[in-house]
Design an enzyme around this catalytic site. Structure first.
Site, PDB file in Angstrom:
ATOM      1  N   SER A  50       0.859  -1.194   0.000  1.00 42.69           N
ATOM      2  CA  SER A  50       0.000   0.000   0.000  1.00 42.69           C
ATOM      3  C   SER A  50       0.892   1.239   0.000  1.00 42.69           C
ATOM      4  CB  SER A  50      -0.863  -0.005   1.256  1.00 42.69           C
ATOM      5  OG  SER A  50      -0.036   0.164   2.405  1.00 42.69           O
ATOM      6  N   ASP A  83      -0.848  -1.558  -4.158  1.00 41.90           N
ATOM      7  CA  ASP A  83      -2.222  -1.696  -3.656  1.00 41.90           C
ATOM      8  C   ASP A  83      -2.825  -0.293  -3.459  1.00 41.90           C
ATOM      9  OD1 ASP A  83      -4.438  -3.040  -2.630  1.00 41.90           O
ATOM     10  OD2 ASP A  83      -3.634  -3.141  -0.586  1.00 41.90           O
ATOM     11  N   GLY A 224     -10.676  -6.836   0.826  1.00 42.82           N
ATOM     12  CA  GLY A 224     -11.272  -7.083   2.146  1.00 42.82           C
ATOM     13  C   GLY A 224     -11.611  -8.545   2.344  1.00 42.82           C
ATOM     14  N   SER A 225     -10.704  -9.442   1.890  1.00 44.92           N
ATOM     15  CA  SER A 225     -11.034 -10.875   1.892  1.00 44.92           C
ATOM     16  C   SER A 225     -10.482 -11.640   3.080  1.00 44.92           C
ATOM     17  CB  SER A 225     -10.528 -11.533   0.604  1.00 44.92           C
ATOM     18  OG  SER A 225     -11.228 -10.998  -0.489  1.00 44.92           O
ATOM     19  N   THR A 269      -5.391  -8.352   6.762  1.00 43.42           N
ATOM     20  CA  THR A 269      -5.754  -8.397   8.187  1.00 43.42           C
ATOM     21  C   THR A 269      -5.446  -9.745   8.839  1.00 43.42           C
ATOM     22  OG1 THR A 269      -7.428  -6.713   7.871  1.00 43.42           O
ATOM     23  CG2 THR A 269      -7.728  -8.172   9.754  1.00 43.42           C
TER      24      THR A 269
HETATM   25  P1  13P Z   1      -8.360  -7.292   4.559  1.00 41.56           P
HETATM   26  O1  13P Z   1      -8.346  -6.101   5.492  1.00 41.56           O
HETATM   27  O2  13P Z   1      -9.660  -8.020   4.624  1.00 41.56           O
HETATM   28  O3  13P Z   1      -7.215  -8.196   4.785  1.00 41.56           O
HETATM   29  O4  13P Z   1      -8.248  -6.712   3.071  1.00 41.56           O
HETATM   30  C1  13P Z   1      -7.001  -6.377   2.518  1.00 41.56           C
HETATM   31  C2  13P Z   1      -7.146  -5.632   1.238  1.00 41.56           C
HETATM   32  O5  13P Z   1      -8.178  -5.593   0.587  1.00 41.56           O
HETATM   33  C3  13P Z   1      -5.927  -4.960   0.747  1.00 41.56           C
HETATM   34  O6  13P Z   1      -6.167  -4.198  -0.397  1.00 41.56           O
HETATM   35  O1  G3H Z   2      -5.885  -1.649   1.698  1.00 37.08           O
HETATM   36  C1  G3H Z   2      -5.704  -2.203   2.737  1.00 37.08           C
HETATM   37  C2  G3H Z   2      -4.504  -2.948   3.124  1.00 37.08           C
HETATM   38  O2  G3H Z   2      -4.849  -3.723   4.241  1.00 37.08           O
HETATM   39  C3  G3H Z   2      -3.325  -2.063   3.387  1.00 37.08           C
HETATM   40  O3  G3H Z   2      -3.488  -1.369   4.547  1.00 37.08           O
HETATM   41  O4  G3H Z   2      -3.012   1.032   4.005  1.00 37.08           O
HETATM   42  O5  G3H Z   2      -2.887   0.122   6.362  1.00 37.08           O
HETATM   43  O6  G3H Z   2      -1.137  -0.474   4.672  1.00 37.08           O
HETATM   44  P1  G3H Z   2      -2.574  -0.082   4.926  1.00 37.08           P
HETATM   45 ZN    ZN Z   3      -8.064  -3.305  -0.574  1.00 35.76          ZN
END
Ligand code: 13P
Ligand code: G3H
Ligand code: ZN
Length: 349
Positions: A50, A83, A224-225, A269
């Site tokens: 990210s 990401d 969000g999986s 997560t």
């Molecule tokens: P989670 O928070 O469900 O792991 O989702 C991660 C995600 O979508 C990262 O882009």
């Molecule tokens: O998009 C969500 C991912 O869990 C990344 O999270 O932006 O806290 O690094 P973050």
């Molecule tokens: Zn995401």
């Protein structure tokens, strides 16, 4: 093996009928955990960072670590993905570093919070697609808005406020030419997704199925999986944590998605929970310890266990050696000559 095009990874996954986990990384131990799992299960893999991760680790540290992972694991295809890119500049800088894939999340404005208009989303995503495809880099777009907020990124809310409209998804795919499309079907980022086990009325799997029928050549992405397993919550709480009871996305729902066009499955997560639980356990059971290796090693192992489990559940296990990576320069040619065009009016003709 050099980093692989995410488009190739997902095309192969579509041929094989499986999904590929995209796991977030911020540091060396997380990268190592993913590679331990990929080696153990013989899986191709997507590693993603990210904007927050890039800032935390510093671009060059993180990217060199990924390159080390690729060099140390020549038999594992690895795609490196940005990401939730929030702007053209974020995507461009990732491409300049050597990422083989970027997400332009134009569903939100550049602040990463305010939902944008459809036209704004099309315009910025199209711009990123033009730039990225010329360089052989894959693009993921997003239509509809996910719930939750991670590291300041996200519109908040429950995840059910901006479900993707299939007509808009088709128009978006046609006007942008994205390789992969993240759709909003009721999931959200983070640990607090649902207050009870979600059933068919909560996750809009019918919307996903409708979109896949109309866009069979665009790889679908489920954000969000994380499944937020109770066992991982329990370990954290057993050793002094304070997580409120919560439910994530059941693996069976993800598998239903995979049977209906989901090729990239984003998980962060669950790994965060596994790491935190393992560290808390060491701290609680052996408070005299202070060598970081004493808790980072079990943390890395706990994450590797979750990742390996997901690789098996998503079906990518065993597929690492199925294909030869195509050089990124060849992928760029495929975009130029139209072979890799996913637009519904063109693809599959
Ligand atoms: P989670 O928070 O469900 O792991 O989702 C991660 C995600 O979508 C990262 O882009
Ligand atoms: O998009 C969500 C991912 O869990 C990344 O999270 O932006 O806290 O690094 P973050
Ligand atoms: Zn995401």
């Amino acid at each position: 093996m050099p980093l692989v095009s995410m488009r190739q990874l997902l095309d192969e996954a579509a041929k094989g009928g499986y999904g590929v986990g995209a796991f977030n990384v911020n540091d060396m131990e997380q990268i190592q955990a993913i590679m331990m799992a990929a080696r153990e299960t013989r899986s191709p893999v997507i590693v993603q960072a990210s904007r927050g991760a890039r800032k935390f680790a510093e671009d060059l540290y993180l990217f060199r670590l990924i390159q080390a992972a690729a060099e140390l694991n020549p038999d594992i295809p690895i795609a490196m993905h940005q990401d939730h890119g929030n702007s053209f500049e974020t995507c461009k800088s990732a491409i300049e570093l050597g990422y083989t894939s970027v997400m332009m999340d134009g569903s939100l404005k550049e602040d990463g919070k305010t939902p944008s208009t459809f036209e704004e989303n099309v315009e910025i995503t199209r711009r990123v697609v033009d730039y990225a495809h010329e360089r052989g880099v894959t693009v993921e777009g997003e239509i509809g808005v996910l719930g939750g907020v991670e590291d300041g990124h996200g519109a908040g809310g429950s995840g059910l406020e901006h479900i993707t409209d299939p007509d808009q998804a088709v128009e978006f795919a046609e006007r942008t030419g994205v390789d992969a499309l993240a759709i909003a079907i009721g999931t959200s980022h983070g640990a607090y997704k649902f207050t009870k086990k979600p059933d068919g009325s909560v996750l809009k799997m019918d919307v996903l199925i409708a979109i896949h029928k109309r866009l069979p050549h665009t790889h679908l992405v489920m954000h969000g999986s994380s499944s937020v397993p109770k066992e991982l919550q329990d370990i954290i709480n057993q050793y002094g944590g304070k997580l409120k009871p919560t439910w994530g996305v059941p693996v069976e729902e993800i598998q239903l998605g995979i049977r209906n066009g989901v090729r990239k499955v984003n998980v962060d997560t669950d790994n965060r929970l596994a790491i935190t639980g393992a560290i808390r356990k060491v701290f609680a059971e052996t408070p005299e310890k202070f060598d970081p290796r004493d808790y980072l090693k079990p943390a890395r192992e706990a994450m590797a266990k979750v990742v390996a489990q997901r690789m098996v559940q998503f079906g990518q296990a065993g597929h690492a050696g199925d294909y030869k990576p195509i050089p990124i320069s060849e992928i760029a040619k495929g975009y130029k000559n139209g072979q890799l065009d996913t637009r519904p009016s063109v693809a599959g003709r």
